[in-house]
Design a protein around this motif. Structure first.
Motif, mmCIF file in Angstrom:
data_model
loop_
_atom_site.group_PDB
_atom_site.id
_atom_site.type_symbol
_atom_site.label_atom_id
_atom_site.label_comp_id
_atom_site.label_asym_id
_atom_site.label_seq_id
_atom_site.Cartn_x
_atom_site.Cartn_y
_atom_site.Cartn_z
ATOM 1 N N LEU A 1 -18.397 -22.511 19.099
ATOM 2 C CA LEU A 1 -17.207 -21.466 18.371
ATOM 3 C C LEU A 1 -16.921 -22.056 16.931
ATOM 4 C CD1 LEU A 1 -15.159 -19.208 18.576
ATOM 5 C CD2 LEU A 1 -13.380 -20.750 19.120
ATOM 6 N N ALA A 2 -16.837 -23.334 16.710
ATOM 7 C CA ALA A 2 -16.638 -23.839 15.482
ATOM 8 C C ALA A 2 -17.948 -23.717 14.545
ATOM 9 C CB ALA A 2 -16.609 -25.272 15.530
ATOM 10 N N VAL A 3 -19.168 -23.723 15.139
ATOM 11 C CA VAL A 3 -20.304 -23.566 14.237
ATOM 12 C C VAL A 3 -20.336 -21.900 13.790
ATOM 13 C CG1 VAL A 3 -22.821 -23.330 14.265
ATOM 14 C CG2 VAL A 3 -21.611 -25.311 15.239
ATOM 15 N N PHE A 4 -19.945 -21.277 14.621
ATOM 16 C CA PHE A 4 -19.783 -19.622 14.351
ATOM 17 C C PHE A 4 -18.851 -19.441 13.350
ATOM 18 C CE2 PHE A 4 -17.200 -15.830 15.010
ATOM 19 C CZ PHE A 4 -18.175 -14.969 14.839
ATOM 20 N N MET A 5 -17.626 -20.195 13.295
ATOM 21 C CA MET A 5 -16.523 -19.883 12.442
ATOM 22 C C MET A 5 -17.019 -20.700 11.044
ATOM 23 S SD MET A 5 -13.952 -18.344 13.441
ATOM 24 C CE MET A 5 -12.913 -18.798 12.095
ATOM 25 N N PHE A 6 -17.967 -21.559 11.121
ATOM 26 C CA PHE A 6 -18.491 -22.154 9.856
ATOM 27 C C PHE A 6 -19.098 -20.945 9.206
ATOM 28 C CE2 PHE A 6 -22.241 -23.916 7.865
ATOM 29 C CZ PHE A 6 -21.812 -24.473 6.764
ATOM 30 N N PHE A 7 -20.087 -20.396 9.885
ATOM 31 C CA PHE A 7 -20.954 -19.103 9.162
ATOM 32 C C PHE A 7 -20.061 -18.172 8.811
ATOM 33 C CE2 PHE A 7 -24.211 -21.556 11.261
ATOM 34 C CZ PHE A 7 -25.079 -22.004 10.252
ATOM 35 N N PHE A 8 -19.245 -17.651 9.549
ATOM 36 C CA PHE A 8 -18.322 -16.558 9.251
ATOM 37 C C PHE A 8 -17.439 -16.739 7.990
ATOM 38 C CE2 PHE A 8 -14.074 -14.438 9.888
ATOM 39 C CZ PHE A 8 -14.593 -13.041 9.975
ATOM 40 N N ARG A 9 -16.847 -18.008 8.001
ATOM 41 C CA ARG A 9 -16.110 -18.385 6.616
ATOM 42 C C ARG A 9 -16.584 -18.301 5.578
ATOM 43 N NH1 ARG A 9 -10.344 -19.354 7.391
ATOM 44 N NH2 ARG A 9 -10.529 -20.241 5.278
ATOM 45 N N LEU A 10 -18.180 -19.048 5.529
ATOM 46 C CA LEU A 10 -18.794 -18.920 4.457
ATOM 47 C C LEU A 10 -19.326 -17.500 4.091
ATOM 48 C CD1 LEU A 10 -21.633 -21.650 4.867
ATOM 49 C CD2 LEU A 10 -19.945 -21.439 3.256
ATOM 50 N N LYS A 11 -19.602 -16.530 4.899
ATOM 51 C CA LYS A 11 -19.858 -15.249 4.605
ATOM 52 C C LYS A 11 -18.585 -14.581 3.823
ATOM 53 C CE LYS A 11 -21.890 -10.775 6.493
ATOM 54 N NZ LYS A 11 -22.149 -10.192 7.681
ATOM 55 N N PHE A 12 -17.425 -14.627 4.639
ATOM 56 C CA PHE A 12 -16.299 -14.112 3.955
ATOM 57 C C PHE A 12 -15.853 -14.796 2.707
ATOM 58 C CE2 PHE A 12 -11.621 -14.086 3.972
ATOM 59 C CZ PHE A 12 -11.414 -12.612 4.109
ATOM 60 N N ALA A 13 -16.018 -15.964 2.394
ATOM 61 C CA ALA A 13 -15.837 -16.381 1.174
ATOM 62 C C ALA A 13 -16.751 -15.729 0.052
ATOM 63 C CB ALA A 13 -15.967 -18.087 1.196
ATOM 64 N N LYS A 14 -18.047 -15.486 0.348
ATOM 65 C CA LYS A 14 -18.967 -14.973 -0.532
ATOM 66 C C LYS A 14 -18.579 -13.747 -0.645
ATOM 67 C CE LYS A 14 -22.892 -18.014 0.442
ATOM 68 N NZ LYS A 14 -24.388 -18.005 0.993
ATOM 69 N N ARG A 15 -18.030 -12.891 -0.033
ATOM 70 C CA ARG A 15 -17.646 -11.392 0.122
ATOM 71 C C ARG A 15 -16.355 -11.349 -0.869
ATOM 72 N NH1 ARG A 15 -16.311 -8.642 5.276
ATOM 73 N NH2 ARG A 15 -18.210 -9.319 5.828
ATOM 74 N N ILE A 16 -15.629 -12.426 -0.717
ATOM 75 C CA ILE A 16 -14.268 -12.356 -1.607
ATOM 76 C C ILE A 16 -14.560 -12.751 -3.098
ATOM 77 C CG2 ILE A 16 -12.046 -13.721 -2.079
ATOM 78 C CD1 ILE A 16 -11.681 -11.959 0.274
ATOM 79 N N GLU A 17 -15.517 -13.781 -3.251
ATOM 80 C CA GLU A 17 -15.853 -14.136 -4.499
ATOM 81 C C GLU A 17 -16.676 -13.141 -5.181
ATOM 82 O OE1 GLU A 17 -19.016 -17.314 -6.461
ATOM 83 O OE2 GLU A 17 -18.048 -17.794 -4.497
ATOM 84 N N GLU A 18 -17.573 -12.307 -4.561
ATOM 85 C CA GLU A 18 -18.084 -11.106 -5.061
ATOM 86 C C GLU A 18 -17.167 -9.807 -5.451
ATOM 87 O OE1 GLU A 18 -21.319 -9.760 -2.549
ATOM 88 O OE2 GLU A 18 -22.630 -11.573 -2.882
ATOM 89 N N ARG A 19 -16.216 -9.747 -4.753
ATOM 90 C CA ARG A 19 -15.184 -8.978 -4.971
ATOM 91 C C ARG A 19 -14.368 -9.279 -6.137
ATOM 92 N NH1 ARG A 19 -10.892 -7.510 -0.638
ATOM 93 N NH2 ARG A 19 -9.978 -9.479 -1.541
ATOM 94 N N ASN A 20 -14.029 -10.517 -6.536
ATOM 95 C CA ASN A 20 -13.265 -10.835 -7.676
ATOM 96 C C ASN A 20 -14.159 -10.861 -8.913
ATOM 97 O OD1 ASN A 20 -11.037 -11.472 -6.160
ATOM 98 N ND2 ASN A 20 -11.420 -13.525 -5.624
ATOM 99 N N LYS A 21 -15.330 -11.013 -8.622
ATOM 100 C CA LYS A 21 -16.287 -11.105 -10.025
ATOM 101 C C LYS A 21 -16.441 -9.531 -10.441
ATOM 102 C CE LYS A 21 -19.547 -14.940 -9.261
ATOM 103 N NZ LYS A 21 -20.776 -15.099 -9.068
ATOM 104 N N LYS A 22 -16.189 -8.622 -9.385
ATOM 105 C CA LYS A 22 -16.386 -6.900 -10.062
ATOM 106 C C LYS A 22 -15.158 -6.651 -10.675
ATOM 107 C CE LYS A 22 -19.579 -5.434 -6.085
ATOM 108 N NZ LYS A 22 -19.964 -4.817 -5.235
ATOM 109 N N GLN A 23 -13.845 -7.238 -10.265
ATOM 110 C CA GLN A 23 -12.605 -6.689 -11.025
ATOM 111 C C GLN A 23 -12.444 -7.373 -12.166
ATOM 112 O OE1 GLN A 23 -9.709 -7.934 -8.190
ATOM 113 N NE2 GLN A 23 -10.116 -6.317 -6.689
#
Length: 64
Positions: free
Chosen positions: A42-64
């Motif tokens: 579960l911790a390894v799954f959360m690692f990859f999930f959080r990385l993907k989520f952080a990249k999505r937030i970063e891309e959204r912030n760049k568009k604004q």
């Protein structure tokens, strides 16, 4: 939000701790390491999930 870059790596640390715990329990005759391995997975799954989520937030912030 600088800490968001580093928090996913804490999940890898937790996964390592629980994998170590599973190996220690594996050596004991009366303990089963299943729960520790599940938490590590579960911790390894959360690692990859959080990385993907952080990249999505970063891309959204760049568009604004």
């Amino acid at each position: 939000m600088g800490y968001m870059k580093y928090t996913p790596y804490l999940y890898l640390v937790f996964a390592g701790v629980f994998v170590y715990d599973a190996f220690v329990k594996w050596e004991m005759a009366d303990a089963t390491p299943i729960l520790s391995l599940l938490i590590a997975g579960l911790a390894v799954f959360m690692f990859f999930f959080r990385l993907k989520f952080a990249k999505r937030i970063e891309e959204r912030n760049k568009k604004q």
